[in-house]
Design an enzyme around this catalytic site. Structure first.
Site, PDB file in Angstrom:
ATOM      1  N   SER A 134       0.825  -1.061  -0.154  1.00  0.00           N
ATOM      2  CA  SER A 134       0.158  -0.022  -0.017  1.00  0.00           C
ATOM      3  C   SER A 134       0.905   1.409  -0.145  1.00  0.00           C
ATOM      4  CB  SER A 134      -0.836  -0.087   1.148  1.00  0.00           C
ATOM      5  OG  SER A 134      -1.687   1.221   1.342  1.00  0.00           O
ATOM      6  N   LYS A 188      -4.455  -7.037   3.790  1.00  0.00           N
ATOM      7  CA  LYS A 188      -4.301  -5.598   3.008  1.00  0.00           C
ATOM      8  C   LYS A 188      -5.845  -5.692   2.395  1.00  0.00           C
ATOM      9  CE  LYS A 188      -2.679  -2.633  -0.093  1.00  0.00           C
ATOM     10  NZ  LYS A 188      -3.823  -2.429  -1.409  1.00  0.00           N
ATOM     11  N   HIS A 191      -7.379  -3.409   5.032  1.00  0.00           N
ATOM     12  CA  HIS A 191      -6.697  -2.314   4.928  1.00  0.00           C
ATOM     13  C   HIS A 191      -7.654  -1.344   4.037  1.00  0.00           C
ATOM     14  CE1 HIS A 191      -4.215   0.463   2.611  1.00  0.00           C
ATOM     15  NE2 HIS A 191      -3.702   1.009   3.725  1.00  0.00           N
ATOM     16  N   ASN A 192      -7.989  -2.053   2.654  1.00  0.00           N
ATOM     17  CA  ASN A 192      -8.568  -1.369   1.474  1.00  0.00           C
ATOM     18  C   ASN A 192     -10.042  -1.139   1.973  1.00  0.00           C
ATOM     19  OD1 ASN A 192      -6.307  -1.497   0.373  1.00  0.00           O
ATOM     20  ND2 ASN A 192      -7.103  -2.337  -1.721  1.00  0.00           N
ATOM     21  N   GLU A 195     -10.001   2.106   4.182  1.00  0.00           N
ATOM     22  CA  GLU A 195      -9.665   2.911   3.196  1.00  0.00           C
ATOM     23  C   GLU A 195     -11.044   3.406   2.498  1.00  0.00           C
ATOM     24  OE1 GLU A 195      -7.908   2.990  -1.219  1.00  0.00           O
ATOM     25  OE2 GLU A 195      -6.401   2.454   0.535  1.00  0.00           O
TER      26      GLU A 195
END
Length: 478
Positions: A134, A188, A191-192, A195
Protein backbone atom coordinates in the site's frame (compact mmCIF):
# COMPACT_ATOMS: atom_id res chain seq x y z
CA UNK A 1 33.19 -17.09 -11.61
CA UNK A 2 31.53 -18.56 -14.67
CA UNK A 3 29.48 -16.47 -17.07
CA UNK A 4 26.33 -18.19 -15.81
CA UNK A 5 27.21 -17.35 -12.22
CA UNK A 6 27.92 -13.73 -13.13
CA UNK A 7 24.49 -13.52 -14.72
CA UNK A 8 22.70 -15.04 -11.72
CA UNK A 9 23.40 -12.14 -9.42
CA UNK A 10 20.14 -10.23 -9.32
CA UNK A 11 18.56 -10.46 -5.89
CA UNK A 12 14.93 -10.27 -6.98
CA UNK A 13 12.95 -10.10 -10.21
CA UNK A 14 9.86 -8.01 -10.95
CA UNK A 15 7.19 -9.09 -13.44
CA UNK A 16 5.05 -6.13 -14.50
CA UNK A 17 6.83 -2.86 -15.18
CA UNK A 18 3.89 -0.48 -15.09
CA UNK A 19 4.15 2.56 -12.84
CA UNK A 20 3.83 0.59 -9.57
CA UNK A 21 6.20 -2.21 -10.60
CA UNK A 22 8.76 0.15 -12.11
CA UNK A 23 8.74 2.43 -9.07
CA UNK A 24 9.23 -0.50 -6.71
CA UNK A 25 12.13 -1.77 -8.82
CA UNK A 26 13.80 1.65 -8.58
CA UNK A 27 13.12 1.77 -4.84
CA UNK A 28 14.71 -1.65 -4.24
CA UNK A 29 17.74 -0.80 -6.38
CA UNK A 30 18.24 2.48 -4.55
CA UNK A 31 18.70 0.42 -1.38
CA UNK A 32 21.57 -1.58 -2.85
CA UNK A 33 19.82 -4.68 -4.20
CA UNK A 34 20.34 -5.66 -7.86
CA UNK A 35 16.92 -6.06 -9.54
CA UNK A 36 15.82 -7.66 -12.80
CA UNK A 37 12.62 -6.52 -14.49
CA UNK A 38 10.40 -8.28 -17.01
CA UNK A 39 7.44 -7.15 -19.08
CA UNK A 40 5.95 -8.50 -22.30
CA UNK A 41 5.64 -4.92 -23.51
CA UNK A 42 9.04 -3.70 -24.85
CA UNK A 43 7.93 -0.11 -24.24
CA UNK A 44 7.67 -0.78 -20.50
CA UNK A 45 11.11 -2.37 -20.53
CA UNK A 46 12.51 0.66 -22.34
CA UNK A 47 10.86 2.99 -19.81
CA UNK A 48 12.60 1.09 -17.02
CA UNK A 49 15.93 1.33 -18.80
CA UNK A 50 15.57 5.10 -19.12
CA UNK A 51 14.59 5.51 -15.46
CA UNK A 52 17.26 3.16 -14.11
CA UNK A 53 20.36 5.01 -15.24
CA UNK A 54 23.21 4.45 -12.78
CA UNK A 55 21.34 1.71 -10.88
CA UNK A 56 21.99 -2.03 -10.81
CA UNK A 57 18.88 -2.91 -12.81
CA UNK A 58 18.42 -5.10 -15.86
CA UNK A 59 15.21 -5.14 -17.90
CA UNK A 60 14.07 -7.63 -20.53
CA UNK A 61 11.01 -8.74 -22.46
CA UNK A 62 12.26 -12.34 -22.67
CA UNK A 63 11.03 -14.56 -19.84
CA UNK A 64 13.87 -17.08 -20.15
CA UNK A 65 16.52 -14.36 -20.04
CA UNK A 66 14.74 -12.79 -17.07
CA UNK A 67 14.80 -15.98 -14.97
CA UNK A 68 18.46 -16.57 -15.90
CA UNK A 69 19.39 -13.26 -14.27
CA UNK A 70 18.17 -14.25 -10.79
CA UNK A 71 20.34 -15.76 -8.11
CA UNK A 72 19.05 -19.06 -6.70
CA UNK A 73 16.87 -19.70 -4.87
CA UNK A 74 15.07 -17.32 -7.22
CA UNK A 75 12.57 -14.73 -5.99
CA UNK A 76 10.09 -13.62 -8.65
CA UNK A 77 7.76 -10.81 -7.65
CA UNK A 78 4.78 -9.73 -9.72
CA UNK A 79 2.76 -6.52 -9.69
CA UNK A 80 -0.09 -7.24 -12.09
CA UNK A 81 -3.90 -6.90 -11.83
CA UNK A 82 -5.71 -9.46 -9.69
CA UNK A 83 -7.35 -12.50 -11.23
CA UNK A 84 -6.42 -14.03 -14.58
CA UNK A 85 -3.23 -11.94 -15.07
CA UNK A 86 -1.75 -13.47 -11.88
CA UNK A 87 -2.43 -17.01 -13.08
CA UNK A 88 -1.01 -16.11 -16.48
CA UNK A 89 2.27 -14.93 -14.97
CA UNK A 90 2.53 -18.05 -12.82
CA UNK A 91 1.96 -20.20 -15.89
CA UNK A 92 4.69 -18.33 -17.78
CA UNK A 93 7.39 -18.43 -15.10
CA UNK A 94 6.75 -21.86 -13.60
CA UNK A 95 8.48 -23.94 -16.32
CA UNK A 96 11.69 -21.97 -15.71
CA UNK A 97 11.78 -22.36 -11.91
CA UNK A 98 13.28 -25.02 -9.66
CA UNK A 99 12.14 -26.46 -6.36
CA UNK A 100 12.75 -24.02 -3.55
CA UNK A 101 12.23 -20.95 -5.73
CA UNK A 102 9.74 -18.28 -4.68
CA UNK A 103 6.86 -16.49 -6.43
CA UNK A 104 5.50 -13.33 -4.81
CA UNK A 105 2.11 -11.86 -5.68
CA UNK A 106 2.28 -8.21 -4.64
CA UNK A 107 -1.07 -7.24 -6.17
CA UNK A 108 -4.52 -6.96 -4.62
CA UNK A 109 -5.49 -10.60 -5.06
CA UNK A 110 -8.53 -12.12 -3.36
CA UNK A 111 -7.23 -14.04 -0.35
CA UNK A 112 -9.04 -17.27 -1.25
CA UNK A 113 -7.37 -17.23 -4.67
CA UNK A 114 -4.04 -16.84 -2.89
CA UNK A 115 -4.75 -19.95 -0.82
CA UNK A 116 -5.50 -21.99 -3.95
CA UNK A 117 -2.34 -20.81 -5.73
CA UNK A 118 -0.20 -21.47 -2.67
CA UNK A 119 -1.43 -25.06 -2.40
CA UNK A 120 -0.87 -25.79 -6.09
CA UNK A 121 2.63 -24.31 -6.09
CA UNK A 122 3.58 -26.01 -2.84
CA UNK A 123 2.78 -29.35 -4.44
CA UNK A 124 5.39 -28.49 -7.07
CA UNK A 125 7.97 -27.44 -4.49
CA UNK A 126 7.58 -23.71 -5.18
CA UNK A 127 7.06 -21.23 -2.33
CA UNK A 128 4.35 -18.58 -2.68
CA UNK A 129 3.91 -15.32 -0.77
CA UNK A 130 0.76 -13.20 -0.94
CA UNK A 131 1.98 -9.68 -0.20
CA UNK A 132 -0.14 -6.59 0.26
CA UNK A 133 1.55 -3.35 -0.84
CA UNK A 134 0.00 0.00 0.00
CA UNK A 135 1.10 3.51 -0.79
CA UNK A 136 0.31 4.07 -4.44
CA UNK A 137 2.91 5.31 -6.90
CA UNK A 138 4.67 7.52 -4.36
CA UNK A 139 4.81 4.75 -1.79
CA UNK A 140 6.19 2.22 -4.26
CA UNK A 141 8.97 4.65 -5.20
CA UNK A 142 9.92 5.95 -1.77
CA UNK A 143 8.61 3.43 0.75
CA UNK A 144 5.29 1.56 0.95
CA UNK A 145 3.69 -0.40 3.74
CA UNK A 146 4.29 -4.08 2.95
CA UNK A 147 2.07 -6.88 4.29
CA UNK A 148 3.54 -10.35 3.58
CA UNK A 149 1.83 -13.66 4.29
CA UNK A 150 2.86 -17.24 3.50
CA UNK A 151 5.65 -19.58 4.59
CA UNK A 152 7.95 -17.88 7.12
CA UNK A 153 11.03 -19.46 5.52
CA UNK A 154 10.04 -17.93 2.17
CA UNK A 155 9.63 -14.50 3.74
CA UNK A 156 13.14 -14.74 5.19
CA UNK A 157 14.47 -15.08 1.64
CA UNK A 158 13.28 -11.55 0.79
CA UNK A 159 13.08 -9.97 4.25
CA UNK A 160 16.21 -7.79 3.81
CA UNK A 161 14.86 -6.46 0.51
CA UNK A 162 11.42 -5.69 1.94
CA UNK A 163 12.78 -4.10 5.11
CA UNK A 164 15.04 -1.83 3.07
CA UNK A 165 12.35 -0.80 0.58
CA UNK A 166 9.51 -0.28 3.07
CA UNK A 167 8.54 3.05 4.63
CA UNK A 168 10.23 3.91 7.91
CA UNK A 169 8.63 5.31 11.07
CA UNK A 170 10.98 6.16 13.94
CA UNK A 171 13.55 3.87 12.32
CA UNK A 172 11.17 0.90 12.10
CA UNK A 173 10.40 -0.61 8.69
CA UNK A 174 6.70 -0.78 7.86
CA UNK A 175 6.84 -4.48 7.03
CA UNK A 176 6.64 -7.68 9.02
CA UNK A 177 5.70 -11.28 8.37
CA UNK A 178 2.01 -11.43 9.27
CA UNK A 179 1.23 -15.12 9.20
CA UNK A 180 0.80 -18.23 7.08
CA UNK A 181 -1.34 -18.75 4.00
CA UNK A 182 -3.16 -15.70 2.71
CA UNK A 183 -2.66 -13.62 5.88
CA UNK A 184 -0.95 -10.82 3.97
CA UNK A 185 -3.63 -10.47 1.33
CA UNK A 186 -6.40 -10.70 3.93
CA UNK A 187 -4.83 -7.88 5.95
CA UNK A 188 -4.41 -5.77 2.80
CA UNK A 189 -8.04 -6.43 1.88
CA UNK A 190 -9.24 -5.15 5.26
CA UNK A 191 -6.84 -2.20 4.99
CA UNK A 192 -8.61 -1.29 1.75
CA UNK A 193 -12.02 -1.73 3.37
CA UNK A 194 -11.03 0.76 6.06
CA UNK A 195 -9.72 3.01 3.30
CA UNK A 196 -13.10 2.89 1.52
CA UNK A 197 -14.90 3.88 4.73
CA UNK A 198 -12.59 6.75 5.69
CA UNK A 199 -12.83 8.16 2.16
CA UNK A 200 -16.64 7.99 2.34
CA UNK A 201 -16.68 9.73 5.72
CA UNK A 202 -14.41 12.51 4.46
CA UNK A 203 -16.62 12.90 1.36
CA UNK A 204 -19.65 13.34 3.61
CA UNK A 205 -17.92 16.14 5.56
CA UNK A 206 -17.20 17.77 2.19
CA UNK A 207 -20.89 17.55 1.26
CA UNK A 208 -21.97 19.01 4.59
CA UNK A 209 -19.56 21.91 4.11
CA UNK A 210 -20.52 22.47 0.47
CA UNK A 211 -24.28 21.96 0.38
CA UNK A 212 -25.02 22.21 4.09
CA UNK A 213 -23.03 25.31 4.85
CA UNK A 214 -22.21 26.77 1.43
CA UNK A 215 -18.43 26.88 1.82
CA UNK A 216 -16.30 27.45 -1.25
CA UNK A 217 -13.29 25.39 -2.29
CA UNK A 218 -10.75 27.73 -0.70
CA UNK A 219 -12.58 27.57 2.62
CA UNK A 220 -12.75 23.78 2.45
CA UNK A 221 -9.04 23.63 1.66
CA UNK A 222 -8.39 25.61 4.81
CA UNK A 223 -10.70 23.39 6.87
CA UNK A 224 -8.99 20.14 5.88
CA UNK A 225 -5.52 21.67 6.20
CA UNK A 226 -6.42 22.81 9.72
CA UNK A 227 -7.81 19.38 10.64
CA UNK A 228 -4.63 17.73 9.40
CA UNK A 229 -2.64 19.69 12.00
CA UNK A 230 -4.58 18.11 14.86
CA UNK A 231 -6.03 14.77 15.89
CA UNK A 232 -7.21 14.07 12.32
CA UNK A 233 -3.65 14.16 10.99
CA UNK A 234 -3.36 11.52 8.30
CA UNK A 235 -2.64 10.93 4.63
CA UNK A 236 -6.25 10.98 3.40
CA UNK A 237 -7.09 14.23 5.20
CA UNK A 238 -3.82 15.74 3.97
CA UNK A 239 -4.41 14.95 0.30
CA UNK A 240 -8.02 16.13 0.61
CA UNK A 241 -6.75 19.57 1.60
CA UNK A 242 -4.47 19.56 -1.46
CA UNK A 243 -7.31 18.52 -3.78
CA UNK A 244 -9.32 21.65 -2.97
CA UNK A 245 -6.45 23.93 -3.98
CA UNK A 246 -5.78 22.29 -7.37
CA UNK A 247 -6.71 24.34 -10.42
CA UNK A 248 -7.87 22.66 -13.64
CA UNK A 249 -5.44 23.48 -16.45
CA UNK A 250 -8.19 23.04 -19.05
CA UNK A 251 -10.86 25.35 -17.64
CA UNK A 252 -9.04 27.44 -15.07
CA UNK A 253 -11.65 26.42 -12.50
CA UNK A 254 -11.02 24.33 -9.41
CA UNK A 255 -10.43 20.76 -10.60
CA UNK A 256 -12.65 19.17 -7.94
CA UNK A 257 -15.69 20.88 -9.46
CA UNK A 258 -14.96 19.39 -12.89
CA UNK A 259 -14.83 15.74 -11.74
CA UNK A 260 -17.86 13.51 -12.34
CA UNK A 261 -19.54 12.30 -9.15
CA UNK A 262 -19.23 8.58 -9.98
CA UNK A 263 -16.81 6.57 -7.81
CA UNK A 264 -15.28 3.36 -9.10
CA UNK A 265 -13.81 0.35 -7.30
CA UNK A 266 -11.61 -2.65 -8.02
CA UNK A 267 -13.19 -5.15 -5.65
CA UNK A 268 -11.24 -5.13 -2.39
CA UNK A 269 -13.95 -3.23 -0.52
CA UNK A 270 -16.60 -5.66 -1.75
CA UNK A 271 -14.41 -8.61 -0.72
CA UNK A 272 -14.08 -7.11 2.76
CA UNK A 273 -17.85 -6.91 3.06
CA UNK A 274 -18.30 -10.45 1.75
CA UNK A 275 -15.71 -11.82 4.18
CA UNK A 276 -17.32 -10.02 7.11
CA UNK A 277 -20.70 -11.50 6.22
CA UNK A 278 -19.18 -14.98 6.02
CA UNK A 279 -17.50 -14.53 9.41
CA UNK A 280 -20.57 -12.79 10.89
CA UNK A 281 -18.64 -9.69 11.93
CA UNK A 282 -20.59 -6.41 11.66
CA UNK A 283 -18.70 -3.73 9.68
CA UNK A 284 -21.56 -1.40 8.68
CA UNK A 285 -19.46 1.70 7.94
CA UNK A 286 -17.26 -0.24 5.53
CA UNK A 287 -20.28 -1.93 3.95
CA UNK A 288 -21.99 1.43 3.54
CA UNK A 289 -18.93 2.89 1.83
CA UNK A 290 -19.00 0.08 -0.73
CA UNK A 291 -22.72 0.57 -1.29
CA UNK A 292 -22.38 4.33 -1.75
CA UNK A 293 -19.85 3.78 -4.54
CA UNK A 294 -22.42 1.46 -6.11
CA UNK A 295 -25.13 4.10 -5.70
CA UNK A 296 -22.94 6.77 -7.29
CA UNK A 297 -22.97 4.77 -10.54
CA UNK A 298 -26.77 5.19 -10.85
CA UNK A 299 -26.34 8.80 -11.94
CA UNK A 300 -29.34 8.93 -14.31
CA UNK A 301 -31.67 7.41 -11.72
CA UNK A 302 -30.44 9.88 -9.11
CA UNK A 303 -31.23 12.72 -11.50
CA UNK A 304 -34.72 11.33 -12.09
CA UNK A 305 -35.32 10.91 -8.37
CA UNK A 306 -34.13 14.47 -7.78
CA UNK A 307 -36.66 15.74 -10.32
CA UNK A 308 -39.48 13.76 -8.66
CA UNK A 309 -38.80 14.73 -5.07
CA UNK A 310 -37.34 18.22 -5.60
CA UNK A 311 -36.21 18.47 -2.00
CA UNK A 312 -34.07 21.49 -1.35
CA UNK A 313 -31.18 21.19 1.05
CA UNK A 314 -31.67 23.42 4.05
CA UNK A 315 -28.65 25.51 4.89
CA UNK A 316 -27.19 24.77 8.29
CA UNK A 317 -27.32 27.59 10.80
CA UNK A 318 -25.08 28.67 13.65
CA UNK A 319 -21.50 29.76 14.07
CA UNK A 320 -19.16 28.85 11.20
CA UNK A 321 -16.14 28.00 13.34
CA UNK A 322 -18.20 26.03 15.84
CA UNK A 323 -19.68 23.95 13.05
CA UNK A 324 -16.29 23.12 11.53
CA UNK A 325 -14.88 22.14 14.90
CA UNK A 326 -17.88 19.93 15.60
CA UNK A 327 -17.72 18.39 12.12
CA UNK A 328 -14.04 17.56 12.51
CA UNK A 329 -14.63 15.96 15.90
CA UNK A 330 -17.53 13.95 14.46
CA UNK A 331 -15.27 12.72 11.66
CA UNK A 332 -12.64 11.67 14.18
CA UNK A 333 -15.21 9.69 16.18
CA UNK A 334 -16.46 7.94 13.04
CA UNK A 335 -12.90 7.08 11.99
CA UNK A 336 -12.22 5.46 15.37
CA UNK A 337 -15.41 3.43 14.90
CA UNK A 338 -14.31 2.45 11.37
CA UNK A 339 -10.94 1.18 12.57
CA UNK A 340 -12.72 -0.70 15.34
CA UNK A 341 -14.85 -2.53 12.77
CA UNK A 342 -11.87 -3.40 10.54
CA UNK A 343 -9.69 -4.62 13.40
CA UNK A 344 -12.58 -6.68 14.82
CA UNK A 345 -12.82 -8.42 11.45
CA UNK A 346 -9.09 -9.15 11.51
CA UNK A 347 -9.37 -10.57 15.03
CA UNK A 348 -12.09 -13.03 14.05
CA UNK A 349 -10.44 -13.96 10.74
CA UNK A 350 -7.14 -14.57 12.52
CA UNK A 351 -8.76 -17.23 14.67
CA UNK A 352 -10.96 -18.68 11.93
CA UNK A 353 -8.18 -18.99 9.35
CA UNK A 354 -5.35 -19.67 11.83
CA UNK A 355 -3.36 -16.62 10.77
CA UNK A 356 -2.29 -15.89 14.38
CA UNK A 357 -2.17 -12.19 13.56
CA UNK A 358 -0.38 -9.80 15.88
CA UNK A 359 -2.75 -6.84 15.58
CA UNK A 360 -0.27 -4.49 17.20
CA UNK A 361 2.21 -5.41 14.45
CA UNK A 362 -0.46 -4.92 11.78
CA UNK A 363 -1.24 -1.40 12.93
CA UNK A 364 2.45 -0.65 13.46
CA UNK A 365 3.27 -1.29 9.78
CA UNK A 366 0.28 0.83 8.77
CA UNK A 367 1.79 3.93 10.42
CA UNK A 368 3.90 4.76 7.36
CA UNK A 369 3.70 4.37 3.61
CA UNK A 370 0.11 3.16 3.36
CA UNK A 371 -3.00 5.05 2.33
CA UNK A 372 -4.68 4.87 5.77
CA UNK A 373 -1.64 6.04 7.73
CA UNK A 374 -2.72 8.45 10.43
CA UNK A 375 -1.65 9.73 13.85
CA UNK A 376 -4.51 7.72 15.37
CA UNK A 377 -2.64 4.50 14.56
CA UNK A 378 -0.15 5.22 17.35
CA UNK A 379 -2.99 4.98 19.87
CA UNK A 380 -4.37 1.87 18.17
CA UNK A 381 -0.92 0.26 18.39
CA UNK A 382 -0.84 1.09 22.06
CA UNK A 383 -4.27 -0.49 22.58
CA UNK A 384 -3.17 -3.82 21.12
CA UNK A 385 0.19 -3.64 22.88
CA UNK A 386 -1.64 -3.34 26.19
CA UNK A 387 -4.11 -6.13 25.40
CA UNK A 388 -3.14 -8.51 22.62
CA UNK A 389 -6.52 -10.27 22.65
CA UNK A 390 -8.60 -7.08 22.46
CA UNK A 391 -11.70 -8.11 20.44
CA UNK A 392 -12.81 -4.56 19.61
CA UNK A 393 -11.07 -1.19 19.88
CA UNK A 394 -14.20 0.29 21.44
CA UNK A 395 -13.33 -1.71 24.57
CA UNK A 396 -9.92 -0.05 24.97
CA UNK A 397 -9.94 2.29 28.00
CA UNK A 398 -8.04 5.13 26.30
CA UNK A 399 -9.87 5.06 22.98
CA UNK A 400 -13.23 4.73 24.75
CA UNK A 401 -12.50 7.97 26.63
CA UNK A 402 -11.71 9.72 23.34
CA UNK A 403 -14.87 8.37 21.75
CA UNK A 404 -17.01 9.51 24.65
CA UNK A 405 -15.45 12.97 24.37
CA UNK A 406 -16.41 13.11 20.67
CA UNK A 407 -19.65 11.15 20.46
CA UNK A 408 -21.87 14.14 21.18
CA UNK A 409 -20.33 15.96 18.22
CA UNK A 410 -21.07 12.97 15.99
CA UNK A 411 -24.62 12.88 17.32
CA UNK A 412 -25.18 16.57 16.64
CA UNK A 413 -23.71 16.42 13.13
CA UNK A 414 -25.93 13.43 12.26
CA UNK A 415 -28.96 15.38 13.50
CA UNK A 416 -28.00 18.43 11.44
CA UNK A 417 -27.45 16.28 8.35
CA UNK A 418 -30.88 14.67 8.76
CA UNK A 419 -32.57 18.05 9.16
CA UNK A 420 -30.76 19.60 6.19
CA UNK A 421 -31.38 16.69 3.81
CA UNK A 422 -27.66 16.39 3.01
CA UNK A 423 -26.89 12.65 2.91
CA UNK A 424 -24.41 11.48 5.54
CA UNK A 425 -25.09 7.74 5.73
CA UNK A 426 -21.54 6.81 6.75
CA UNK A 427 -21.63 9.12 9.76
CA UNK A 428 -25.14 7.91 10.57
CA UNK A 429 -24.32 4.21 10.42
CA UNK A 430 -21.15 4.77 12.46
CA UNK A 431 -23.24 6.34 15.20
CA UNK A 432 -25.77 3.51 14.92
CA UNK A 433 -23.02 0.91 15.30
CA UNK A 434 -21.61 2.72 18.32
CA UNK A 435 -25.01 2.96 20.02
CA UNK A 436 -25.80 -0.69 19.28
CA UNK A 437 -22.39 -1.96 20.39
CA UNK A 438 -22.61 -0.13 23.72
CA UNK A 439 -26.17 -1.37 24.33
CA UNK A 440 -26.36 -4.20 26.86
CA UNK A 441 -29.87 -4.97 25.56
CA UNK A 442 -31.02 -5.04 21.94
CA UNK A 443 -34.51 -5.68 20.55
CA UNK A 444 -33.37 -8.94 18.94
CA UNK A 445 -35.75 -10.80 21.27
CA UNK A 446 -38.62 -9.50 19.13
CA UNK A 447 -36.89 -10.79 16.00
CA UNK A 448 -36.58 -14.23 17.61
CA UNK A 449 -40.24 -14.15 18.59
CA UNK A 450 -41.18 -13.26 14.99
CA UNK A 451 -39.01 -16.08 13.64
CA UNK A 452 -40.63 -18.55 16.01
CA UNK A 453 -44.11 -17.22 15.17
CA UNK A 454 -43.87 -17.71 11.39
CA UNK A 455 -41.30 -20.47 11.14
CA UNK A 456 -41.09 -22.36 14.44
CA UNK A 457 -37.40 -21.44 14.64
CA UNK A 458 -37.51 -21.56 18.49
CA UNK A 459 -36.01 -19.11 20.94
CA UNK A 460 -34.01 -19.05 24.16
CA UNK A 461 -35.28 -17.66 27.46
CA UNK A 462 -33.54 -15.43 30.01
CA UNK A 463 -34.87 -17.49 32.93
CA UNK A 464 -34.19 -21.05 31.74
CA UNK A 465 -31.70 -22.99 29.62
CA UNK A 466 -32.60 -24.74 26.40
CA UNK A 467 -34.67 -23.84 23.33
CA UNK A 468 -38.40 -23.17 23.31
CA UNK A 469 -41.27 -22.90 20.85
CA UNK A 470 -44.67 -21.29 21.33
CA UNK A 471 -47.93 -21.82 19.48
CA UNK A 472 -48.46 -18.10 19.01
CA UNK A 473 -52.04 -18.42 17.76
CA UNK A 474 -54.34 -21.37 17.65
CA UNK A 475 -54.28 -22.91 14.19
CA UNK A 476 -51.32 -20.76 13.13
CA UNK A 477 -47.99 -21.90 11.80
CA UNK A 478 -45.76 -23.81 14.18
Amino acid sequence: MTNKQSQQRYEIGMVGLGIMGRNLVLNIADHGFPVAGYDQDPNQVEALRKDSAGRDICGTDNIKDFIALLRPPRAVMMLVPAGAPVDSVIKDVLPHLDKGDLIIDAGNSYFKDTDVRARKLSAKGIHFLGVGVSGGEEGARHGPSIMPGGPKVAYERVRPVFEAAAAKVNGDSCVTWLGPGAAGHFVKMVHNGIEYAVMQLIAETYDLMKRGWGLNDAEMHEAYASWNKGELNGYLVEITSHIFSKQDEKTGKQLIDEILDVAKQKGTGMWTSQSALELQVPIPTINLAVEMRDLSVFAKEREQAGAIYQLSHRRLAGDHDTFLTQLGRALFAAIIITYAQGMALLAVASEQYQYHLDLEAVTRIWRGGCIIRAALLEEICSAFRTRRDLPNLLLDPNLSVKLMEHQEDLRQVVCQAAESGVPAPGLMVSLGYFDAYRSAWLPANLIQAQRDYFGAHTYERIDAKGTFHTEWEKGGES
